[in-house]
Design an enzyme around this catalytic site. Structure first.
Site, PDB file in Angstrom:
ATOM      1  N   ASP A  47     -10.164 -11.656   7.667  1.00  0.00           N
ATOM      2  CA  ASP A  47      -9.558 -10.322   7.756  1.00  0.00           C
ATOM      3  C   ASP A  47     -10.510  -9.186   8.127  1.00  0.00           C
ATOM      4  OD1 ASP A  47      -7.117  -8.808   7.482  1.00  0.00           O
ATOM      5  OD2 ASP A  47      -7.943  -7.944   5.663  1.00  0.00           O
ATOM      6  N   HIS A  56     -11.206  -5.252  12.077  1.00  0.00           N
ATOM      7  CA  HIS A  56     -10.101  -5.818  11.313  1.00  0.00           C
ATOM      8  C   HIS A  56      -9.638  -7.061  12.059  1.00  0.00           C
ATOM      9  CE1 HIS A  56      -5.879  -5.271   9.353  1.00  0.00           C
ATOM     10  NE2 HIS A  56      -6.666  -6.012   8.603  1.00  0.00           N
ATOM     11  N   SER A  59       0.310  -7.994  11.740  1.00  0.00           N
ATOM     12  CA  SER A  59       1.101  -8.946  10.976  1.00  0.00           C
ATOM     13  C   SER A  59       2.160  -9.612  11.854  1.00  0.00           C
ATOM     14  CB  SER A  59       1.783  -8.222   9.815  1.00  0.00           C
ATOM     15  OG  SER A  59       2.572  -9.097   9.064  1.00  0.00           O
ATOM     16  N   ARG A 102       0.829  -1.205   0.000  1.00  0.00           N
ATOM     17  CA  ARG A 102       0.000   0.000   0.000  1.00  0.00           C
ATOM     18  C   ARG A 102       0.869   1.264   0.000  1.00  0.00           C
ATOM     19  NH1 ARG A 102      -2.196   1.177   4.173  1.00  0.00           N
ATOM     20  NH2 ARG A 102      -1.182  -0.266   5.616  1.00  0.00           N
ATOM     21  N   ARG A 153       1.726 -12.242  -2.105  1.00  0.00           N
ATOM     22  CA  ARG A 153       0.323 -12.445  -1.723  1.00  0.00           C
ATOM     23  C   ARG A 153      -0.402 -13.386  -2.676  1.00  0.00           C
ATOM     24  NH1 ARG A 153      -2.007  -9.794   2.982  1.00  0.00           N
ATOM     25  NH2 ARG A 153      -0.568  -8.125   3.555  1.00  0.00           N
ATOM     26  N   LYS A 166      -2.470 -14.457  13.603  1.00  0.00           N
ATOM     27  CA  LYS A 166      -3.925 -14.366  13.444  1.00  0.00           C
ATOM     28  C   LYS A 166      -4.453 -15.409  12.468  1.00  0.00           C
ATOM     29  CE  LYS A 166      -5.539 -10.981  10.991  1.00  0.00           C
ATOM     30  NZ  LYS A 166      -6.013  -9.682  10.458  1.00  0.00           N
ATOM     31  N   THR A 167      -3.846 -15.491  11.290  1.00  0.00           N
ATOM     32  CA  THR A 167      -4.317 -16.439  10.280  1.00  0.00           C
ATOM     33  C   THR A 167      -4.103 -17.876  10.737  1.00  0.00           C
ATOM     34  OG1 THR A 167      -3.844 -14.872   8.497  1.00  0.00           O
ATOM     35  CG2 THR A 167      -4.053 -17.180   7.879  1.00  0.00           C
ATOM     36  N   LYS A 209      -8.579  -2.603   0.424  1.00  0.00           N
ATOM     37  CA  LYS A 209      -8.522  -1.793   1.641  1.00  0.00           C
ATOM     38  C   LYS A 209      -9.326  -0.501   1.511  1.00  0.00           C
ATOM     39  CE  LYS A 209      -6.192  -4.521   4.268  1.00  0.00           C
ATOM     40  NZ  LYS A 209      -6.937  -5.227   5.360  1.00  0.00           N
TER      41      LYS A 209
END
Length: 528
Positions: free
Chosen positions: A254, A217, A235, A56, A319, A239-240, A198
């Site tokens: 997400d 989020h 990050s 981003r 990604r 979490k994932t 986003k």
């Protein structure tokens, strides 16, 4: 240019002979490869390179300052303002630019699995692979829904159109501009597809609170009994990994909303990191990479077309975008009930936070506003020792309203549904980074599962003296000595000094909220 003129410009563009609307995955794969935008990999995925922009561009992201929103947005370094004149000028240029293209691709779909609050979106792309990305990431309409589809918001993306800052009033050649009044997201000068995802999330974070819905989020999963758990974390906190549990179904990985009915996924797909991805470590993501998924900046062998997920030649931020239906163990549609368990994940490289602790409501609001994790040496240039990283609400770049609005909504939801909130440290134990060791994933999984299953209801009998956190005395399957982080430091004085140092960093960071969060500060902050 007023709203009517803007709409007319868009109507004229979309009426052109060059418009390719709602192409199938197969058609978009053909277009992306035949136009040399991307290559096909051995597993049928499309691999695209995004050039110099591999992430981003937050300094190039703006909201138009408009009467409908100027008194609501929390203006500053994150939510930068830009004038209507700048937007109108660029919008006209981009539309004219796309009119001259041989082909322009349009996707119609939705953001939000809850039909009562979902946002109808239209995505207009210069690139076929960007349109494929939108098809995989957003919610795809049925034929009946498509026939009645009227867009609430439109993304117009022209990555090869570059602004001239001296003429166009931007900060660089790149721009991501949201007009909440004209309901348009204008993107140019960057090929990074994540800007589309986003931007819509930011819009949902603006719109949903007006409907009494808490935007989050986070990832979410649900057990066999319908019990819902949320996982917040920046990050590198896990979490994932932790939300992907064979015994629980994934709601989403997400972005979610929490309404009076329960939670819902905002997206229709997943946008996962692939660096060091393997079938052994993350089988769900690895197996989700199928025909039509989109790989960004992944190294691919020229002869075999097999991706090399361990090679970061183009970027660390490699990604993959795929529809959530590529994962077997999901809830479909992506809606569930009210969460009973909320997990805040942090990777504390200072090694002083407990591996699991229970938070009061005020502490939950405090740690939500803080959004803490750590940068470790080697992750960024110049980082030579652990550094704190604070991202408000675990997603500061995507929150247009003042952060306390989201924290207040969290507090209300905790009260209404008697949700238990836990802070889980997946970082270091027995010393800071370089001295101690990272918490074993097997221990963290055991602790998280115990929290979700209600096995820790009576386990919290001790309070950490530095942070005021409730620490469990014992958890089946986890060595009791590691539950109090001070126990596993050989040098107790050094632990105390490090804990005080981190507590001070929390206090220093919280000063940015001024007096608007005094109540949360008083009852939720570290004790020292």
């Amino acid at each position: 240019m007023n709203s009517v003129e803007t709409a007319n410009e868009l109507t004229e563009l979309l009426a052109g002979q060059n418009i390719k609307e709602q192409l199938s995955v197969a058609q978009l794969v053909e277009k992306a490869t035949s136009r040399n935008e991307a290559i096909l990999t051995a597993d049928g995925a499309v691999r695209a390179l995004t050039g110099k922009y591999t992430g981003r561009s937050p300094r190039d992201k703006f909201f138009v300052e408009e009467d409908c929103s100027k008194d609501k947005i929390d203006w500053g370094k994150v939510n930068q303002s830009i004038s209507s004149e700048v937007f109108d000028n660029l919008y006209k240029k981009v539309v004219d630019y796309l009119k001259a293209k041989e082909e322009v691709f349009v996707f119609k779909g939705f953001a939000g699995a809850d039909e009562d609050s979902r946002l109808s979106i239209r995505v207009v792309n210069e690139y076929a692979w960007h349109n494929l990305f939108a098809h995989q990431l957003f919610i795809r309409p049925s034929q009946e829904e498509l026939a009645n589809h009227v867009a609430d918001f439109t993304i117009v993306s022209a990555p090869t159109f570059k602004a001239d800052p001296a003429v166009d009033g931007t900060t660089s050649e790149t721009f991501i501009i949201v007009s909440l009044e004209k309901k348009i997201v204008l993107i140019g000068g960057t090929e990074y597809a994540g800007e589309m995802k986003k931007s819509i999330f930011g819009i949902m974070n603006y719109l949903l609170p007006e409907q009494g819905i808490f935007p989050m989020h986070c990832s979410a999963n649900v057990g066999a009994e319908g019990d819902v758990t949320l996982f917040f974390g920046l990050s590198g906190t896990g979490k994932t990994t932790l939300s992907a549990d064979a015994d629980r179904k994934l709601v989403g990985d997400d972005e979610h909303g929490w309404s009076d009915k329960g939670i819902f996924n905002i997206e229709g797909g997943c946008y996962a990191k692939t660096l060091n991805l393997s079938a052994e470590k993350e089988p769900e993501i690895f197996n989700a990479i199928q025909f039509g998924t989109v790989l960004e900046n992944v190294v691919v062998d020229e002869a075999t077309r097999i991706p090399n997920y361990d090679d970061a030649q183009y970027t660390q931020n490699t990604r993959v975008a795929y529809p959530i239906q590529n994962i077997d163990n999901i809830v479909d549609p992506s809606v569930a009930g009210h969460p009973k368990t909320i997990i805040f994940l942090t990777a504390d490289a200072f090694g002083v936070l407990p591996p699991i602790s229970k938070l009061t409501k005020d502490q939950a609001m405090y740690h939500f506003l803080s959004g803490f994790t750590s940068k470790i040496p080697g992750t960024e240039r110049g980082v030579v020792e652990p550094e704190p990283a604070f991202s408000t609400c675990f997603g500061a770049p995507f929150m247009p309203l003042h952060a306390t609005k989201y924290a207040e909504m969290l507090g209300q939801k905790i009260d209404e549904h008697e949700a238990n909130v836990f802070l889980v440290n997946t970082g270091w134990s027995g010393g800071q980074y370089g001295e101690g060791s990272r918490m074993k994933l097997s221990y963290t999984r055991t602790m998280v599962r115990a929290a979700i299953n209600g096995k820790l209801d009576n386990a919290f009998k001790k309070e950490d003296k530095f942070f005021g956190l409730q620490i469990p005395s014992e958890i089946d399957g986890v060595p009791s000595n590691i539950l109090d982080p001070r126990n596993v430091w050989e040098d107790k004085d050094k632990y105390d000094a490090t804990a005080k140092k981190l507590a001070g960093m929390f206090h220093e960071n919280f000063k940015k909220f001024g007096t608007v969060a005094e109540g949360i500060l008083k009852n939720g902050a570290p004790r020292v």
